[in-house]
Design a protein around this motif. Structure first.
Motif, PDB file in Angstrom:
ATOM      1  N   LEU A 254       5.126   1.414  -3.463  1.00 26.64           N
ATOM      2  CA  LEU A 254       4.303   2.209  -4.368  1.00 26.64           C
ATOM      3  C   LEU A 254       3.743   1.335  -5.479  1.00 26.64           C
ATOM      4  CD1 LEU A 254       3.155   4.911  -5.294  1.00 26.64           C
ATOM      5  CD2 LEU A 254       5.342   5.339  -6.473  1.00 26.64           C
ATOM      6  N   ILE A 255       4.638   0.524  -6.054  1.00 24.95           N
ATOM      7  CA  ILE A 255       4.179  -0.354  -7.152  1.00 24.95           C
ATOM      8  C   ILE A 255       3.182  -1.378  -6.634  1.00 24.95           C
ATOM      9  CG2 ILE A 255       4.955  -2.146  -8.745  1.00 24.95           C
ATOM     10  CD1 ILE A 255       7.468  -0.519  -9.195  1.00 24.95           C
ATOM     11  N   ASN A 256       3.472  -1.917  -5.467  1.00 29.46           N
ATOM     12  CA  ASN A 256       2.528  -2.882  -4.879  1.00 29.46           C
ATOM     13  C   ASN A 256       1.178  -2.212  -4.605  1.00 29.46           C
ATOM     14  OD1 ASN A 256       4.333  -5.038  -4.991  1.00 29.46           O
ATOM     15  ND2 ASN A 256       5.209  -4.546  -2.972  1.00 29.46           N
ATOM     16  N   GLY A 257       1.202  -0.970  -4.157  1.00 28.02           N
ATOM     17  CA  GLY A 257      -0.051  -0.233  -3.930  1.00 28.02           C
ATOM     18  C   GLY A 257      -0.803   0.025  -5.235  1.00 28.02           C
ATOM     19  N   LEU A 258      -0.034   0.397  -6.279  1.00 27.21           N
ATOM     20  CA  LEU A 258      -0.665   0.618  -7.592  1.00 27.21           C
ATOM     21  C   LEU A 258      -1.269  -0.669  -8.120  1.00 27.21           C
ATOM     22  CD1 LEU A 258       1.992   2.981  -9.254  1.00 27.21           C
ATOM     23  CD2 LEU A 258      -0.309   3.590  -8.442  1.00 27.21           C
ATOM     24  N   LYS A 259      -0.546  -1.776  -7.944  1.00 30.25           N
ATOM     25  CA  LYS A 259      -1.080  -3.060  -8.415  1.00 30.25           C
ATOM     26  C   LYS A 259      -2.359  -3.418  -7.680  1.00 30.25           C
ATOM     27  CE  LYS A 259       3.210  -5.211 -10.005  1.00 30.25           C
ATOM     28  NZ  LYS A 259       4.161  -6.322  -9.817  1.00 30.25           N
ATOM     29  N   ALA A 260      -2.405  -3.120  -6.398  1.00 30.72           N
ATOM     30  CA  ALA A 260      -3.610  -3.407  -5.615  1.00 30.72           C
ATOM     31  C   ALA A 260      -4.760  -2.536  -6.073  1.00 30.72           C
ATOM     32  CB  ALA A 260      -3.305  -3.205  -4.129  1.00 30.72           C
ATOM     33  N   ASP A 261      -4.472  -1.264  -6.324  1.00 28.94           N
ATOM     34  CA  ASP A 261      -5.526  -0.357  -6.800  1.00 28.94           C
ATOM     35  C   ASP A 261      -6.027  -0.790  -8.176  1.00 28.94           C
ATOM     36  OD1 ASP A 261      -5.299   1.100  -4.488  1.00 28.94           O
ATOM     37  OD2 ASP A 261      -3.943   2.602  -5.366  1.00 28.94           O
ATOM     38  N   ILE A 262      -5.110  -1.207  -9.049  1.00 27.15           N
ATOM     39  CA  ILE A 262      -5.508  -1.661 -10.382  1.00 27.15           C
ATOM     40  C   ILE A 262      -6.367  -2.907 -10.286  1.00 27.15           C
ATOM     41  CG2 ILE A 262      -4.611  -2.640 -12.545  1.00 27.15           C
ATOM     42  CD1 ILE A 262      -2.231  -0.703 -12.245  1.00 27.15           C
ATOM     43  N   ALA A 263      -5.953  -3.823  -9.437  1.00 27.20           N
ATOM     44  CA  ALA A 263      -6.740  -5.047  -9.267  1.00 27.20           C
ATOM     45  C   ALA A 263      -8.130  -4.721  -8.746  1.00 27.20           C
ATOM     46  CB  ALA A 263      -5.996  -5.996  -8.318  1.00 27.20           C
ATOM     47  N   ARG A 264      -8.228  -3.767  -7.798  1.00 26.19           N
ATOM     48  CA  ARG A 264      -9.522  -3.396  -7.238  1.00 26.19           C
ATOM     49  C   ARG A 264     -10.381  -2.749  -8.295  1.00 26.19           C
ATOM     50  NH1 ARG A 264     -11.088   1.218  -5.455  1.00 26.19           N
ATOM     51  NH2 ARG A 264      -8.947   2.031  -5.394  1.00 26.19           N
ATOM     52  N   LEU A 265      -9.794  -1.846  -9.090  1.00 28.50           N
ATOM     53  CA  LEU A 265     -10.565  -1.147 -10.126  1.00 28.50           C
ATOM     54  C   LEU A 265     -10.956  -2.102 -11.254  1.00 28.50           C
ATOM     55  CD1 LEU A 265      -8.686   2.279 -10.323  1.00 28.50           C
ATOM     56  CD2 LEU A 265     -10.964   1.832  -9.371  1.00 28.50           C
TER      57      LEU A 265
END
Length: 454
Positions: A254-265
């Motif tokens: 979940l955290i890795n997914g959030l980090k990826a989404d944050i990086a993308r945004l």
């Protein structure tokens, strides 16, 4: 005295010698014929010294000792055997015998002792020189009575021999019977003590229970070790690392997914700032989405770190509980070890009492059997039979002895008479009497006549 002188003396006094011989032989014949006839009856018993004991199966060393046969002879000649003979023949019940005893001893002493002594005087026991046979000879005036007494001595000897073996066995049997009861009581007390101890401590099978408690102790110790490892790991994560570097955070999907989404945004936000400007609605919306994701990432990270703290606290509490349980289990195992030691002592007491009881019981059984045995190593080989001919007096032997003795006494008497009234019967007598040389000799008239006539 020369042989010639001796012959002259016998020729001169032959009547005295013959008369002496005749008187002695006649007297011997008369006395031998007047003496009451004595009958000797003999019973033979054999003593088996090589066969083992019938009860124990052991070879008795005393039987092969050099003095064993002499001991058996002494037993036959003993007062005990003689009194047993009196009992077997019922001699002490006879009124005639009792009257004879009264007349002989004036009623002094015991009748059975007097009868036993009378029987012993006419008893002759002779062991064989090169065998284990003992001959029991009894001489009496009645042939039937002699045979009965000889057989009675053989039977009484066997009975006394059995009694000599049985009497000590009876005493031993009584002794071992008492010891058996005492050993049985000790065994029952030891068993009762063990049973009471097990019931008091709730122990059924000591070894299995101890194995269970030891296994439980080992399991508790292993679990405590594992929990202590978890506690140490949680404490290390809790104190010595940043939240974003914790493995649970780094490995959370979940955290890795959030980090990826944050990086993308954030990339999208940078592009929007360049192309559209900071105040553009799309840029503001992207900034809001990034802020939302970062807040969510912080919440998730905080949740994981909080769970690590919770895990540490739970592990710490679990460690304390396991340490307490381990201490209690150790105390339980130690208590069981102490109980086992006491039980082992009780078991050894029971084993010792059991061994003693079995040994004493076996010995008691053997001595009881020995005390009831009627077997002996003595057997009647030849029972006494009624003698047909008397053994005494031996008339022919007495006559021969009287002839020999009469001849000696007759010759001796003749020599004594000659010495008392010395005569000259030959030239040697003159030489001894006068101690002078002999110049010549004149034959008697009878001798001269004989020479002339011849």
């Amino acid at each position: 005295m020369t042989l010639q002188q001796f012959l002259f003396i016998l020729r001169a006094r032959y009547k005295v010698a013959l008369l002496t011989l005749l008187v002695i032989v006649t007297s011997t014949v008369i006395v031998s014929l007047m003496l009451p006839k004595q009958y000797t009856s003999s019973a033979a018993v054999v003593v088996d010294v090589k066969s083992p004991d019938q009860v124990s199966g052991l070879m008795l060393q005393g039987m092969v000792a050099p003095g064993y046969m002499a001991t058996q002879v002494d037993i036959i000649n003993s007062d005990r055997v003689a009194k047993a003979v009196v009992k077997l023949l019922h001699m002490d019940e006879s009124a005639v015998v009792r009257q004879q005893w009264t007349d002989s001893t004036q009623g002094k002493g015991q009748l059975i002792d007097w009868l036993a002594n009378s029987l012993q005087k006419k008893l002759d026991v002779k062991p064989s020189k090169e065998s284990n046979v003992i001959n029991i000879n009894y001489t009496g005036t009645n042939p039937e009575f002699s045979a009965s007494v000889a057989n009675a001595f053989a039977q009484a000897y066997i009975n006394v021999n059995v009694d000599l073996r049985v009497s000590p066995a009876k005493e031993y049997a009584a002794f071992f019977e008492e010891q058996t009861k005492a050993a049985r009581d000790r065994l029952e007390i030891a068993q009762k003590t063990l049973s009471d101890f097990q019931q008091k401590n709730g122990i059924t099978t000591t070894d299995e229970r101890l194995d269970y408690e030891t296994t439980k102790l080992n399991e508790t110790s292993s679990l405590l070790t594992a929990v202590q490892g978890q506690t140490t790991d949680s404490q290390s994560k809790r104190q010595n690392a940043k939240a974003d570097t914790v493995s649970e955070v780094m490995q959370s999907p979940l955290i890795n997914g959030l980090k990826a989404d944050i990086a993308r945004l954030e990339a999208k936000l940078t592009e929007s700032n360049v192309n559209l400007g900071k105040n553009h609605p799309q840029t503001l919306r992207t900034e809001a989405e990034v802020a939302t994701l970062k807040a969510k990432l912080g919440a998730e990270t905080n949740k994981i770190t909080t769970s690590i703290e919770t895990t540490y606290q739970v592990s710490k509490q679990r460690e304390q509980q396991l340490q307490s349980a381990l201490g209690g289990q150790k105390a339980r195992v130690l208590a069981l070890n102490k109980l086992r030691d006491e039980l082992n002592v009780m078991h050894r007491d029971i084993e010792s009492a059991q061994h003693t009881f079995e040994s004493v019981s076996q010995r008691a059984s053997q001595t009881t059997i020995e005390s009831k045995t009627t077997q002996t190593n003595i057997t009647v080989l030849n029972p006494a039979s009624v003698p047909a001919d008397p053994s005494k007096p031996r008339v022919l032997l007495n006559i021969l002895a009287s002839v020999f003795l009469g001849t000696l006494m007759g010759v001796g008497l003749a020599l004594m008479l000659e010495l008392a009234n010395r005569r000259v019967r030959s030239i040697d007598d003159l030489l001894e009497a006068l101690d002078l040389p002999v110049l010549g000799s004149i034959c008697s008239a009878g001798g001269m006549f004989k020479r002339i006539t011849n």
